[in-house]
Structures are given as C-alpha cells and as structure tokens.
Design a protein around this motif. Structure first.
Motif, PDB file in Angstrom:
ATOM      1  N   ARG A 109     108.454  34.892  29.199  1.00  0.00           N
ATOM      2  CA  ARG A 109     108.344  36.352  29.160  1.00  0.00           C
ATOM      3  C   ARG A 109     107.189  36.825  28.270  1.00  0.00           C
ATOM      4  NH1 ARG A 109     112.754  34.726  30.675  1.00  0.00           N
ATOM      5  NH2 ARG A 109     114.102  35.849  32.115  1.00  0.00           N
ATOM      6  N   ALA A 129     111.268  32.631  25.836  1.00  0.00           N
ATOM      7  CA  ALA A 129     110.259  33.462  25.178  1.00  0.00           C
ATOM      8  C   ALA A 129     108.889  33.249  25.819  1.00  0.00           C
ATOM      9  CB  ALA A 129     110.211  33.136  23.690  1.00  0.00           C
ATOM     10  N   THR A 168     107.013  36.747  25.075  1.00  0.00           N
ATOM     11  CA  THR A 168     107.481  37.444  23.868  1.00  0.00           C
ATOM     12  C   THR A 168     107.611  36.439  22.726  1.00  0.00           C
ATOM     13  OG1 THR A 168     109.796  37.068  24.398  1.00  0.00           O
ATOM     14  CG2 THR A 168     108.823  39.110  25.211  1.00  0.00           C
ATOM     15  N   LYS A 169     107.831  36.990  21.527  1.00  0.00           N
ATOM     16  CA  LYS A 169     108.054  36.135  20.371  1.00  0.00           C
ATOM     17  C   LYS A 169     109.482  35.612  20.400  1.00  0.00           C
ATOM     18  CE  LYS A 169     104.695  38.204  17.304  1.00  0.00           C
ATOM     19  NZ  LYS A 169     104.440  39.258  16.313  1.00  0.00           N
ATOM     20  N   VAL A 216     116.920  38.269  20.270  1.00  0.00           N
ATOM     21  CA  VAL A 216     117.558  39.590  20.291  1.00  0.00           C
ATOM     22  C   VAL A 216     117.960  39.966  21.725  1.00  0.00           C
ATOM     23  CG1 VAL A 216     117.139  42.076  19.960  1.00  0.00           C
ATOM     24  CG2 VAL A 216     116.448  40.439  18.188  1.00  0.00           C
ATOM     25  N   ASP A 217     117.030  39.725  22.665  1.00  0.00           N
ATOM     26  CA  ASP A 217     117.297  40.043  24.071  1.00  0.00           C
ATOM     27  C   ASP A 217     118.514  39.246  24.580  1.00  0.00           C
ATOM     28  OD1 ASP A 217     116.933  41.051  26.652  1.00  0.00           O
ATOM     29  OD2 ASP A 217     115.717  39.304  27.224  1.00  0.00           O
ATOM     30  N   THR A 256     111.783  35.783  18.144  1.00  0.00           N
ATOM     31  CA  THR A 256     112.757  36.771  17.664  1.00  0.00           C
ATOM     32  C   THR A 256     113.170  37.738  18.775  1.00  0.00           C
ATOM     33  OG1 THR A 256     111.819  36.630  15.457  1.00  0.00           O
ATOM     34  CG2 THR A 256     113.153  38.571  15.937  1.00  0.00           C
ATOM     35  N   SER A 257     112.158  38.250  19.516  1.00  0.00           N
ATOM     36  CA  SER A 257     112.464  39.181  20.614  1.00  0.00           C
ATOM     37  C   SER A 257     113.339  38.515  21.655  1.00  0.00           C
ATOM     38  CB  SER A 257     111.178  39.654  21.294  1.00  0.00           C
ATOM     39  OG  SER A 257     110.339  40.231  20.353  1.00  0.00           O
ATOM     40  N   ALA A 258     113.039  37.234  21.936  1.00  0.00           N
ATOM     41  CA  ALA A 258     113.826  36.502  22.941  1.00  0.00           C
ATOM     42  C   ALA A 258     115.270  36.356  22.478  1.00  0.00           C
ATOM     43  CB  ALA A 258     113.212  35.132  23.192  1.00  0.00           C
ATOM     44  N   SER A 287     117.113  46.915  11.125  1.00  0.00           N
ATOM     45  CA  SER A 287     117.371  45.531  11.532  1.00  0.00           C
ATOM     46  C   SER A 287     117.866  44.692  10.371  1.00  0.00           C
ATOM     47  CB  SER A 287     116.106  44.916  12.132  1.00  0.00           C
ATOM     48  OG  SER A 287     115.086  44.895  11.150  1.00  0.00           O
TER      49      SER A 287
END
Ligand SMILES: [Zn+2]
Length: 159
Positions: free
Chosen positions: A25, A22, A27-28, A34-35, A30-32, A3
C-alpha cells in the motif's frame, strides 16, 4: 486525532505479513498496523452485532412457529364450528303443529317453528306418550357435531 504508543511483541510471521501489507500500500509500518488494528476491531464489533441478529432471528423464528401452530388450531376449530353451523341448518324433523320442516337451529336456537311460530320446546321434553316428529338420525348427527364444539370449548379452557 490524539495518539498513544503501544509496544507489542508479535510473531515473526505476523511482522512479515504487516511489512508486506505496508509495502503493497506504500504506507509506513505504523499506518499499516493502525489500519489493520482498526479493521480487526471493526470485525469484532460486527461479529457481536451479527450474533445479536442471529439471536433475534432465532427468537423470531420460534415465535413464528408458535403463531403458525395457533393458526392451525384456530383453523381446525373454525372448521368444526362450520360443520356444526351446517348441521344446525339441516332438517331435524317436522313441526308438531303445522308439519313443516324444522332445523336444529329452529329447535335449539330460535325454539319456534319458522312457519307457524309455535314453540318447539315440546319436542325437546315431550309429554309421556307423545309421538316425536324429530328424525332420530338427524338429531344424533346434530348432537355429534355439538359434541365436537363442546370439546373445543372445553379444551380451550384447559390452556
Ligand atoms: Zn309449525
């Protein structure tokens, strides 16, 4: 998966929307991000392939129209040839030797009487004073149908 880090300033409204995404869902952030970025890139790639498909479709549609136009022309030509073939099978007069009926095909293609097998060339180029046994009206109709066939042949050499 390796990454990298991206520092990017985004509009406040976008940041809030990503936060909401985020949270919804679980999620954090960062994950949001990236998604969402992944989905965005996918959409851009799909857009290109959709454009390619649309271009292909346009090209294929144009080719189809060309082929259909050619088919219409070919059908018209076939109809003209059929008319001529029908006309060539009609009686155009009688044999000067046996007086049996002869057709345009007997006269021009076979050049012999179908009944007595005598040559019919005399009818096409009669000697002076000879009485023709051809039906002038039928001959004119046959020549007219032949003219249409010749027009097709002539036009097809001009393409
Ligand atoms: Zn004959």
């Amino acid at each position: 998966m390796s990454s990298e880090t991206i520092y990017a300033r985004v509009p406040t409204a976008m940041k809030e929307a990503i936060d909401t995404y985020a949270t919804e869902r679980g999620t954090k952030l960062t994950s949001a991000v990236v998604d969402l970025l992944g989905r965005g890139l996918e959409a851009v790639a799909d857009e290109k392939s959709i454009n390619d498909l649309l271009a292909n479709l346009a090209r294929t549609t144009a080719e189809k129209a060309d082929v259909e136009a050619e088919l219409v022309t070919a059908r018209a030509q076939l109809a003209t040839l059929s008319t001529f073939a029908d006309r060539a099978g009609q009686r155009v007069g009688t044999c000067p030797s046996c007086s049996k009926p002869i057709t345009g095909a007997d006269l021009f293609a076979v050049t012999r009487c179908p009944a007595c097998k005598q040559p019919l060339t005399e009818l096409l180029a009669p000697k002076a004073g000879a009485v023709s046994t051809l039906d002038q009206r039928e001959m004119l109709l046959l020549v007219g149908a032949l003219g249409a066939v010749l027009a097709i042949a002539y036009l097809s050499t001009k393409k």
